[in-house]
Design a protein around this motif. Structure first.
Motif, PDB file in Angstrom:
ATOM      1  N   ILE A 128      51.669  -3.146 -13.136  1.00 52.21           N
ATOM      2  CA  ILE A 128      52.659  -4.073 -12.576  1.00 52.21           C
ATOM      3  C   ILE A 128      51.921  -5.334 -12.141  1.00 52.21           C
ATOM      4  N   ASN A 129      52.357  -6.477 -12.645  1.00 51.95           N
ATOM      5  CA  ASN A 129      51.742  -7.744 -12.271  1.00 51.95           C
ATOM      6  C   ASN A 129      52.348  -8.271 -10.985  1.00 51.95           C
ATOM      7  N   GLY A 130      51.665  -9.221 -10.383  1.00 54.72           N
ATOM      8  CA  GLY A 130      52.177  -9.884  -9.195  1.00 54.72           C
ATOM      9  C   GLY A 130      51.241  -9.734  -8.017  1.00 54.72           C
ATOM     10  N   GLN A 131      51.355 -10.681  -7.109  1.00 51.65           N
ATOM     11  CA  GLN A 131      50.527 -10.680  -5.903  1.00 51.65           C
ATOM     12  C   GLN A 131      51.423 -10.827  -4.684  1.00 51.65           C
ATOM     13  N   PHE A 132      50.961 -10.255  -3.582  1.00 53.95           N
ATOM     14  CA  PHE A 132      51.716 -10.309  -2.336  1.00 53.95           C
ATOM     15  C   PHE A 132      50.747 -10.308  -1.162  1.00 53.95           C
ATOM     16  N   LYS A 133      51.274 -10.672   0.000  1.00 52.85           N
ATOM     17  CA  LYS A 133      50.519 -10.613   1.250  1.00 52.85           C
ATOM     18  C   LYS A 133      51.334  -9.811   2.257  1.00 52.85           C
ATOM     19  N   VAL A 134      50.631  -9.136   3.160  1.00 51.78           N
ATOM     20  CA  VAL A 134      51.261  -8.348   4.214  1.00 51.78           C
ATOM     21  C   VAL A 134      50.772  -8.896   5.549  1.00 51.78           C
ATOM     22  N   TYR A 135      51.704  -9.105   6.472  1.00 50.96           N
ATOM     23  CA  TYR A 135      51.377  -9.581   7.815  1.00 50.96           C
ATOM     24  C   TYR A 135      51.974  -8.603   8.826  1.00 50.96           C
ATOM     25  N   VAL A 136      51.252  -8.338   9.908  1.00 53.85           N
ATOM     26  CA  VAL A 136      51.747  -7.449  10.956  1.00 53.85           C
ATOM     27  C   VAL A 136      51.568  -8.145  12.300  1.00 53.85           C
ATOM     28  N   ARG A 137      52.589  -8.019  13.142  1.00 55.30           N
ATOM     29  CA  ARG A 137      52.533  -8.583  14.494  1.00 55.30           C
ATOM     30  C   ARG A 137      53.331  -7.676  15.426  1.00 55.30           C
TER      31      ARG A 137
END
Length: 100
Positions: free
Chosen positions: A34-43
């Protein structure tokens, strides 16, 4: 949970963190091929406001799975935001609140 995310879109998830937990860990990955990029943020306490108001960031272009961990999380609400850098058709997101 399995989801998809579009380029430049953001999805926020709310997580309940019980008292006495030692680690809040968010793991995000995508299936092989599966192609694609993502970012994860936690607060903790309120939704992430990128780029500054976050406690943890993980980027799929750096490592997969993308893992964010907060040691000794505060009891209450925590928020996980997934941001699509490019389109990702299938994304698996797992949130663990651990005792050690």
């Amino acid at each position: 949970m399995t989801t998809g995310i579009n380029q430049l879109s953001r999805t926020v998830y709310e997580v309940d963190v019980p008292a006495g937990k030692k680690r809040l860990q968010v793991t995000a990955t995508k299936p092989a091929g599966i192609n694609g990029q993502f970012k994860v943020y936690v607060r903790q306490g309120s939704a992430p406001e990128v780029p500054n108001a976050v406690e943890c960031t993980a980027d799929s272009s750096i490592s997969l799975p993308a893992v964010c961990s907060i040691v000794n999380p505060v009891e209450g609400k925590a928020y996980v935001m997934v941001e699509g850098v490019t389109n990702v058709n299938t994304l698996s997101l797992r949130v663990d609140v651990l005792t050690k």
